[in-house]
Each structure stands twice: as structure tokens, then as C-alpha cells.
Write a protein that holds these residues in place. Structure first.
Motif, PDB file in Angstrom:
ATOM      1  N   SER A   1       0.846  -1.190   0.000  1.00 37.88           N
ATOM      2  CA  SER A   1       0.000   0.000   0.000  1.00 37.88           C
ATOM      3  C   SER A   1       0.885   1.244   0.000  1.00 37.88           C
ATOM      4  O   SER A   1       1.859   1.312   0.752  1.00 37.88           O
ATOM      5  N   LEU A   2       0.532   2.201  -0.831  1.00 34.87           N
ATOM      6  CA  LEU A   2       1.268   3.459  -0.923  1.00 34.87           C
ATOM      7  C   LEU A   2       0.331   4.589  -0.510  1.00 34.87           C
ATOM      8  O   LEU A   2      -0.680   4.841  -1.172  1.00 34.87           O
ATOM      9  N   LEU A   3       0.677   5.263   0.591  1.00 29.21           N
ATOM     10  CA  LEU A   3      -0.187   6.309   1.134  1.00 29.21           C
ATOM     11  C   LEU A   3       0.664   7.514   1.521  1.00 29.21           C
ATOM     12  O   LEU A   3       1.223   7.586   2.609  1.00 29.21           O
TER      13      LEU A   3
ATOM     14  N   LEU B   1       3.303  -4.450   3.228  1.00 22.54           N
ATOM     15  CA  LEU B   1       4.266  -3.352   3.183  1.00 22.54           C
ATOM     16  C   LEU B   1       3.486  -2.071   2.938  1.00 22.54           C
ATOM     17  O   LEU B   1       2.593  -2.030   2.079  1.00 22.54           O
ATOM     18  N   LEU B   2       3.822  -1.042   3.695  1.00 22.93           N
ATOM     19  CA  LEU B   2       3.142   0.248   3.583  1.00 22.93           C
ATOM     20  C   LEU B   2       4.174   1.365   3.473  1.00 22.93           C
ATOM     21  O   LEU B   2       5.085   1.460   4.301  1.00 22.93           O
TER      22      LEU B   2
ATOM     23  N   GLY C   1       4.766  -8.624  11.746  1.00 22.05           N
ATOM     24  CA  GLY C   1       6.058  -8.360  11.133  1.00 22.05           C
ATOM     25  C   GLY C   1       5.985  -7.621   9.822  1.00 22.05           C
ATOM     26  O   GLY C   1       6.934  -7.645   9.034  1.00 22.05           O
ATOM     27  N   GLU C   2       4.865  -6.937   9.575  1.00 25.14           N
ATOM     28  CA  GLU C   2       4.765  -6.163   8.340  1.00 25.14           C
ATOM     29  C   GLU C   2       5.766  -5.008   8.349  1.00 25.14           C
ATOM     30  O   GLU C   2       6.226  -4.564   9.393  1.00 25.14           O
ATOM     31  N   CYS C   3       6.077  -4.531   7.155  1.00 25.82           N
ATOM     32  CA  CYS C   3       7.112  -3.513   6.970  1.00 25.82           C
ATOM     33  C   CYS C   3       6.477  -2.178   6.627  1.00 25.82           C
ATOM     34  O   CYS C   3       5.588  -2.109   5.772  1.00 25.82           O
TER      35      CYS C   3
END
Length: 262
Positions: free
Chosen positions: A139-141, A160-161, A209-211
Motif C-alpha cells: 500500500s502506498l499512502l 508493506l506500507l 512483522g509487516e514492513c
């Protein structure tokens, strides 16, 4: 999937996402030469890019779009309103490379699915993006002045965000910007502060453990150590274990970030 922020900040933004079969750029807000140089550092061939997706028409997101599209015959994906606002700034683009996209409607390119969603910024129709290969979700925010339930729901379940940490509120208040610009940055159509980003993570993270990459930092009203420390403190105050439940990484305004493979 492989993710790398090639550049992130008020002076220019460009993100690379690729698989073995597909690769895209989200934004191209620096010169084509500089973007190609950073791509070479991560061994990404610009000739293999399948398209450029544009979040909005501000110059720090589109400066290199026209050059790269012409040089490598790349389709450019943006909303109709964004195209109308930016076409005069890009130079000549082949008709077949002008692609229109709509919020919440996926675009499928080989093994990637790219879905734009509405955000809150002072542009004609700004988008965030979700990108998935069917297994993991990026996701790109960035460039949003506020978070609402709609945005929250779109970002949930990310692996991943890229999240905007544009400014420290106190630095912004005492800085050299005119008051009208300070109000714009802090307003609902401006940019997220470090504090708001940290609080948002509490609400959306899974703790598996998401980045999270912190990005789009203001050159005058923030600095990397402060952004990371502020977000880290909010997480630890909420009993979240860094580097196990969540991993924080930094983007850079003048060079590529670390590469994350999902």
C-alpha cells in the motif's frame, strides 16, 4: 514482489515495484536521468517497466513522467482529472500511452493488480495505491492531509506500507513558511504529521512483522531521525514490539531506500 523507494520527499518521489514478470513505477517526480540512475543501482531495467502510475499532478510526482514515457514507450496511468491537469506539463505523449484509471477499479498488468483509492490532498483527484500479486499487498499512502474510514479500510491487511511522515508539527509552527502555507500543510488537504502517522499505524497494523517505510519528509519541517523516533515512541507506548511485530524503514529524498522482497 520487490519494493524500493527510489526517491521520497518534497523534492521528488518515485517508487519501484516489481516481480519476475512485471515492474511498474508509481510517480516519477525527478528527472528521467536521475530515476534511471537509481534504477540501475537496484538492477532494474527501465526498458522492462510496464507502466507509470501517477498519484497526482504536482511537479514532485510527475517531473520525469513524460521523458520516461517517450524514451521507453511507457503507458502512463492516471485519473481523467489528473490527466487534464498534467498533460500540458508532460510534453507529447503517444495517444495509446494515455491510460485512464478510476478509484477502486483494479488495473491488471501480467501478475500485478493495481488498485487506486481516493486520498485527501490539494490536487484535482489524488490517489493512493494498493498493489498485489495475489499473495502479498503493498500500500502506498502519501500526500494526504487526513485519514478517514475509507482510507483506513483500503490500507488494512498490508504487508508493506509506504506511509507519509511529512512534518513535525512544532517544527512546522516555528519554521519559516508563511502562515498560509503552514495552514495548508496542517490542513485536511495537506500532509500527515509524524504523530498522525504513528497513531494511524496503531489502528491498521496486524502485528505480524509487516514492513512500514516512512516517507515524503519535508526538508525544512522534519528530519529522518525525528520521524522514526516519533513513530517508534508511539508504537512502543502502545506495547508494540519493534522489529518483531512491525518493522520500520526510512526512505530518502536523494537516493533509493533499502529493497524489500515480499
Amino acid at each position: 514482489m520487490r519494493f524500493c523507494s527510489l526517491f521520497s520527499g518534497s523534492s521528488g518521489n518515485c517508487n519501484y515495484i516489481g516481480t519476475e514478470n512485471t515492474s511498474i513505477l508509481v510517480d516519477a517526480g525527478l528527472s528521467g536521468k536521475r530515476i534511471q540512475g537509481e534504477m540501475a543501482k537496484i538492477e532494474a531495467d527501465p526498458k522492462s517497466i510496464d507502466g507509470i502510475f501517477v498519484t497526482h499532478e504536482h511537479s514532485d510526482h510527475i517531473q520525469g513522467v513524460g521523458v520516461l514515457s517517450r524514451r521507453f514507450d511507457l503507458p502512463v496511468y492516471a485519473s481523467k482529472k489528473t490527466w487534464d491537469a498534467m498533460i500540458c506539463k508532460l510534453g507529447k505523449i503517444k495517444e495509446e500511452n494515455i491510460r485512464y484509471i478510476e478509484a477502486d477499479k483494479a488495473v491488471n498488468i501480467k501478475d500485478l493488480s493495481i488498485t487506486p483509492f481516493n486520498i485527501s490532498h490539494d490536487a484535482v483527484e489524488p490517489f493512493g495505491f494498493n498493489i498485489t500479486d495475489g499473495r502479498k499487498k503493498i500500500s502506498l499512502l502519501t500526500d494526504t492531509g487526513c485519514i478517514n474510514s475509507y482510507i483506513r479500510d483500503r490500507v488494512l491487511d498490508f504487508d508493506l506500507l509506504l506511509l507519509e511522515t511529512n512534518h513535525d508539527v512544532e517544527l512546522l509552527k516555528v519554521g519559516s513558511y508563511p502562515w498560509s502555507l503552514k495552514r495548508r500543510v496542517m490542513g485536511e488537504y495537506g500532509h500527515l504529521s509524524n504523530e498522525t502517522a504513528g497513531e494511524f499505524l496503531i489502528d491498521v497494523m496486524k502485528g505480524e512483522g509487516e514492513c512500514v517505510y516512512l516517507g515524503h519528509l519535508s526538508q525544512e519541517n522534519n528530519f529522518p531521525e525525528l520521524a522514526k523516533r516519533t513513530v517508534s515512541n508511539i508504537l512502543t507506548e502502545n506495547k508494540i514490539e519493534l522489529n518483531r511485530e512491525i518493522i520500520l524503514e526510512m526512505t530518502h529524498r536523494d537516493r533509493c531506500s533499502s529493497i524489500k522482497v515480499l
